[in-house]
Structures are given as structure tokens and as C-alpha cells.
Design a protein around this motif. Structure first.
Motif, PDB file in Angstrom:
ATOM      1  N   ALA A   1      29.507  11.464  46.318  1.00 16.85           N
ATOM      2  CA  ALA A   1      29.302  10.047  46.030  1.00 16.85           C
ATOM      3  C   ALA A   1      30.578   9.440  45.448  1.00 16.85           C
ATOM      4  CB  ALA A   1      28.155   9.868  45.044  1.00 16.85           C
ATOM      5  N   VAL A   2      30.712   8.142  45.657  1.00 24.08           N
ATOM      6  CA  VAL A   2      31.812   7.368  45.078  1.00 24.08           C
ATOM      7  C   VAL A   2      31.178   6.133  44.435  1.00 24.08           C
ATOM      8  CG1 VAL A   2      33.901   6.018  45.549  1.00 24.08           C
ATOM      9  CG2 VAL A   2      33.465   8.139  46.826  1.00 24.08           C
ATOM     10  N   LEU A   3      31.508   5.876  43.171  1.00 26.66           N
ATOM     11  CA  LEU A   3      31.016   4.702  42.452  1.00 26.66           C
ATOM     12  C   LEU A   3      32.198   3.825  42.091  1.00 26.66           C
ATOM     13  CD1 LEU A   3      28.781   3.096  40.905  1.00 26.66           C
ATOM     14  CD2 LEU A   3      29.293   4.571  38.938  1.00 26.66           C
ATOM     15  N   MET A   4      32.059   2.524  42.355  1.00 26.86           N
ATOM     16  CA  MET A   4      33.125   1.571  42.033  1.00 26.86           C
ATOM     17  C   MET A   4      32.547   0.270  41.507  1.00 26.86           C
ATOM     18  SD  MET A   4      35.430   1.445  45.400  1.00 26.86           S
ATOM     19  CE  MET A   4      36.221   2.853  46.083  1.00 26.86           C
ATOM     20  N   THR A   5      33.284  -0.314  40.605  1.00 28.64           N
ATOM     21  CA  THR A   5      33.084  -1.728  40.336  1.00 28.64           C
ATOM     22  C   THR A   5      34.323  -2.418  40.875  1.00 28.64           C
ATOM     23  OG1 THR A   5      34.051  -1.546  38.116  1.00 28.64           O
ATOM     24  CG2 THR A   5      31.641  -1.410  38.288  1.00 28.64           C
TER      25      THR A   5
END
Length: 156
Positions: A78-82
Motif C-alpha cells: 500500500a501507498v498512503l499520501m496526502t
């Protein structure tokens, strides 16, 4: 499966510049590729863009959950970004997106894929959680808020 099993600190990015949906998917691909042995950035990008062609993964309220299955993957990532500035993502509510959780799974893990997407969508539907994520000031703070029950109970 716990989200902390999928997401690592080096795949968590705060205040990313994402000029367009395509550029954002390219960035996700570049971040995830080192975690997936034998899979290229191009393979990941193609998987994500092919899924987007079926319909936008922008779920509304400024959130997108792009995802794809990869034939040669052996583990989910998974990759999480704001995002520094919200971008157009063709979301179901026509609002720009500023929180992105990308999920890449082995092609054979269809059921786990769907369960994980449901878990992420539920978490992202919590306004306290998304407010905390938007307020993060660093990659580590964003990661901790998303995965830690002790420090971010509103996200769990």
C-alpha cells in the motif's frame, strides 16, 4: 490482515505535489516498485491506469483509493499520501482529491483485496480520521496516525 502489514513508513508521503491524476499514479508506481520484487514501475502504473479506465477510484470527500492486481506480485503493498493541493480525480462527488490510499495486490488474492478495500473505505469514511490525516505535518506523523491504535483511535 492489518493495514500496518501493508503500509510501511517509506510508502507514506505527506504533502506530495500531484499536478494531475496521471502524475499521481506515476508517483505511486515509483514508490511501490521497490517493494515488489520483479515488478516494474510501468507494470504498476498499467495496473492502476487500467483500473481507472473501468471507473474512477475517487470515492468522494476528497479521497481516492486507486488499486490494482499484479500477476507476478507475491505480497500486497500500500501507498498512503496526502497532497499539497487537491487534484481533479473524476471522483463520484466531482470534488478534488487530497488523500490517496493505493493498494496493489497479487492477482490471486481477490478476496483479501476486496476486504482490504472495504477496511480502507470504512476508515476513510471517518471524518475524524481524515481530519487527522490532513493535519499531518510529516511522513512519519501521517504513517503513525493511520496505523497506530494508541495514537490515532479515531482512525480505527
Amino acid at each position: 490482515m492489518q493495514l500496518s502489514d501493508l503500509l510501511s513508513p517509506d510508502c507514506t508521503k505527506c504533502a506530495v505535489e500531484g499536478a494531475s491524476k496521471k502524475r499521481l499514479l506515476e508517483t505511486i508506481s515509483a514508490i511501490a516498485a521497490p517493494k515488489l520484487v520483479g515488478i516494474t514501475k510501468h507494470d504498476i502504473f498499467e495496473s492502476l491506469i487500467n483500473r481507472e479506465r473501468l471507473g474512477s477510484t475517487g470515492i468522494g470527500l476528497g479521497i481516492a483509493i486507486p488499486h490494482g492486481r499484479l500477476a507476478n506480485a507475491t505480497q500486497p503493498v500500500a501507498v498512503l499520501m496526502t497532497l499539497e493541493q487537491p487534484i481533479e480525480f473524476d471522483a463520484i462527488d466531482n470534488q478534488p482529491v487530497d488523500i490517496v490510499f493505493a493498494l496493489l495486490v497479487p492477482e490471486s488474492e481477490h478476496e483479501n483485496h476486496l476486504n482490504t478495500l472495504a477496511t480502507v473505505a470504512k476508515r476513510m469514511n471517518n471524518k475524524e480520521c481524515t481530519r487527522s490525516l490532513r493535519d499531518a505535518h510529516s511522513d512519519q506523523e501521517l504513517y503513525t496516525m493511520f496505523v497506530s491504535e494508541d495514537q490515532a483511535p479515531e482512525c480505527n
